[in-house]
Design an enzyme around this catalytic site. Structure first.
Site, short mmCIF file in Angstrom:
data_model
loop_
_atom_site.label_atom_id
_atom_site.label_comp_id
_atom_site.label_asym_id
_atom_site.label_seq_id
_atom_site.Cartn_x
_atom_site.Cartn_y
_atom_site.Cartn_z
N ASP A 40 0.91 -1.15 0.00
CA ASP A 40 0.00 0.00 0.00
C ASP A 40 0.94 1.19 0.00
O ASP A 40 1.59 1.47 1.02
CB ASP A 40 -0.88 0.00 1.25
CG ASP A 40 -1.90 1.13 1.17
OD1 ASP A 40 -1.49 2.27 0.89
OD2 ASP A 40 -3.10 0.87 1.36
N HIS A 41 1.05 1.87 -1.13
CA HIS A 41 2.16 2.84 -1.22
C HIS A 41 1.99 4.00 -0.23
O HIS A 41 2.96 4.70 0.07
CB HIS A 41 2.36 3.33 -2.66
CG HIS A 41 1.39 4.37 -3.12
ND1 HIS A 41 0.19 4.06 -3.67
CD2 HIS A 41 1.46 5.72 -3.12
CE1 HIS A 41 -0.46 5.18 -3.99
NE2 HIS A 41 0.31 6.19 -3.66
N HIS A 64 -5.76 2.68 1.06
CA HIS A 64 -4.99 3.82 1.57
C HIS A 64 -5.65 4.48 2.79
O HIS A 64 -5.02 4.76 3.79
CB HIS A 64 -4.83 4.88 0.49
CG HIS A 64 -4.23 4.37 -0.79
ND1 HIS A 64 -3.25 3.42 -0.82
CD2 HIS A 64 -4.48 4.68 -2.09
CE1 HIS A 64 -2.91 3.17 -2.09
NE2 HIS A 64 -3.66 3.92 -2.87
#
Ligand code: BG6
Length: 485
Positions: free
Chosen positions: A168-169, A231
């Site tokens: 999950d950046h 996110h």
């Protein structure tokens, strides 16, 4: 010798994020010396052709950051190779296995998630899922809990959980990690971090971009699955979790799972009250006229490009503290922030009147466009007025304004941190299977209510903060979205 294989090595994610991240890491001397990087994709092209493409993708970004250097590029190019493969076919992976040798291999799947199952099975058959190998999965893994499990079961057949890195950046963003430092590296905030002192929390992820030519993917997912399931729930977890016993992967992720399990389920009837869906129509964003979603897509669609939700966490710490989340495309600005709104003072000794109302303390954790954490506090306005005048001031709590010279070089792309961690085998900033499952479970309830036709998307003009109902979601509780920055 260790190897990183980028499946989908010629695709959008690799060219926009992964290879530029690898370049920046190379530039800063952070890549392991012996690391080999192999771009793997279907198209039959030579190494030189691939290198030329990568260079074109990297150079502009590096120059914009004042970080282009021929020497760094030379080093990256020296370790970069290309191989045409069909990643779902173990036979076709054999030359790749020969190329990586016997060192640990990290396979980054930057391809359509519909291929994950077949690719991991092929990796195992080709000998690329040994006990020292790892796999990195980009979101979205699945479209709901059921499809997530289908894919993840295949992954679990090939790799054990400690070899799986679900990205999950947002967890790679510097300020997100700083939030952990702020909460657990200080004594002053944690005693206040609960329903005695905090009135509510807001999480906003605003984007100016539209869906554009990504609609074949986006139309199937919408804002709820594209942004909120991952996110935004990750941000919520980091704000809400209990202090972990340690910073090791399981301690942190255990605490996040507890938060997700405490999220109050949203029933179909509740969904009408606590969720808002929106879809942009034409408008003006940053001075430019833009089309609506249906026009971009070429036909009518019910997919939401905006979502706002009130989440309640049913545990001791957060009982009675709503978490409001909103995200959307074609909003007025690119802005990601978490707002911790503290309660007002219990009794004001300052006679309001002409001195202005007391503003309750507010902490703003800004992830984009700037990375900063600030706290607003009431202050006496300097001067000799007979009647004391108060005003709110904002104190920066992060590197932002305090010490520019001492500030370490900013990480440019969130993937840099995550690539380094995956290569080092540290999964603290990655999503564990049970975490993803809990997040899907909660989100599925919302999407089920929506598919019963309970909440229809309402239109909003591009360049505005979503449909009216999003404002009403807070206004009906006497609150409002943060606009002050
Ligand atoms: C991605 C979503 O995960 O995150 C995109 O698929 C979105 O739709 C992007 O634009 C936003 O990331 P960032 O880092 O620019 O906020």
């Amino acid at each position: 010798m260790a190897a990183l294989v980028l499946f989908g090595g010629g695709g959008d994610l690799a060219m926009r994020m992964l290879l530029p991240s690898l370049y920046f890491l190379e530039h800063d001397g952070l890549l392991p010396d012996d690391l080999k990087i192999i771009g793997a994709a279907r198209s039959d092209e030579s190494r030189d052709e691939y290198l030329a493409k990568v260079r074109a993708a990297v150079e502009g970004k590096a120059e914009a950051d004042d970080a282009w250097s021929d020497a760094a590029w030379g080093r990256l190019a020296g370790r970069l190779d290309y191989l045409a493969v069909d990643a779902t076919d173990p036979e076709s992976l054999k030359p790749l296995k020969d190329r990586v040798g016997d060192g640990p291999t990290t396979s980054f799947l930057a391809v359509s998630p519909s291929l994950y199952g077949r690719i991991v099975t092929a990796l195992k058959a080709a000998g690329l899922a040994g006990e020292h190998d790892r796999v990195v999965l980009e979101k979205p893994v699945g479209r709901d809990l059921e499809t997530f499990r289908e894919i993840d079961d295949a992954v679990a057949h090939a790799f054990s959980e400690n070899q799986v890195f679900r990205i999950d950046h947002y967890l790679g963003k510097e300020t997100v990690q700083n939030l952990i430092a702020l909460r657990f590296g200080n004594t002053v905030f944690e005693p206040l971090w609960n329903n005695l002192s905090i009135d509510h929390v807001q999480i906003t992820v605003g984007e100016t971009v539209g869906v554009g030519d990504r609609w074949p993917y986006y139309d199937e997912y919408g804002a709820l699955r594209d942004m909120l399931q991952n996110h935004m729930l990750q941000l919520l977890c980091l704000v809400a979790m209990e202090p972990p016993a340690d910073l090791d992967p399981d301690s942190v992720r255990n605490e996040k799972v507890k938060v997700l399990r405490s999220l109050r389920p949203i029933t179909p009837d509740e969904a009408e009250r606590v969720t808002v869906r929106g879809q942009y129509v034409g408008g003006v964003v940053e001075g430019e006229p833009v089309s609506g979603y249906d026009e971009e897509r070429g036909q009518d669609s019910d997919t939401e490009t905006f979502v706002a939700i009130r989440a309640d966490i049913d545990n001791w710490r957060w009982a009675g503290v709503p978490f409001f989340m909103r995200t959307g495309k074609r909003l007025p600005e690119k802005r990601t922030e978490i707002v911790i709104q503290f309660k007002p003072v219990p009794h004001s000794i300052f006679d309001h009147g002409d001195r202005g109302a007391l503003a309750a303390n507010r902490m703003v954790i800004e992830l984009q466009p700037e990375e900063d954490i600030s706290l607003s506090v009431m202050n006496k306005r300097p001067g000799l007025e007979q009647r004391m005048q108060l005003q709110p001031i904002r104190m920066s709590l992060s590197w932002g304004q305090n010490d520019r010279d001492a500030r370490p070089p900013r990480r440019r792309i969130a993937y840099e941190r995550l690539l380094l961690d995956a290569l080092a085998g540290d999964s603290t900033l990655f999503v564990r299977r049970d975490e993803a499952e809990q997040a899907w479970k909660w989100v599925d309830e919302v999407s089920d209510a929506w598919s019963e036709g309970k909440v229809r998307p309402q239109t909003y003009a591009a360049g505005t903060w979503g449909p009216e109902a999003a404002t009403a979601l807070l206004a009906s509780t006497g609150r409002e979205w943060n606009t002050g920055h």
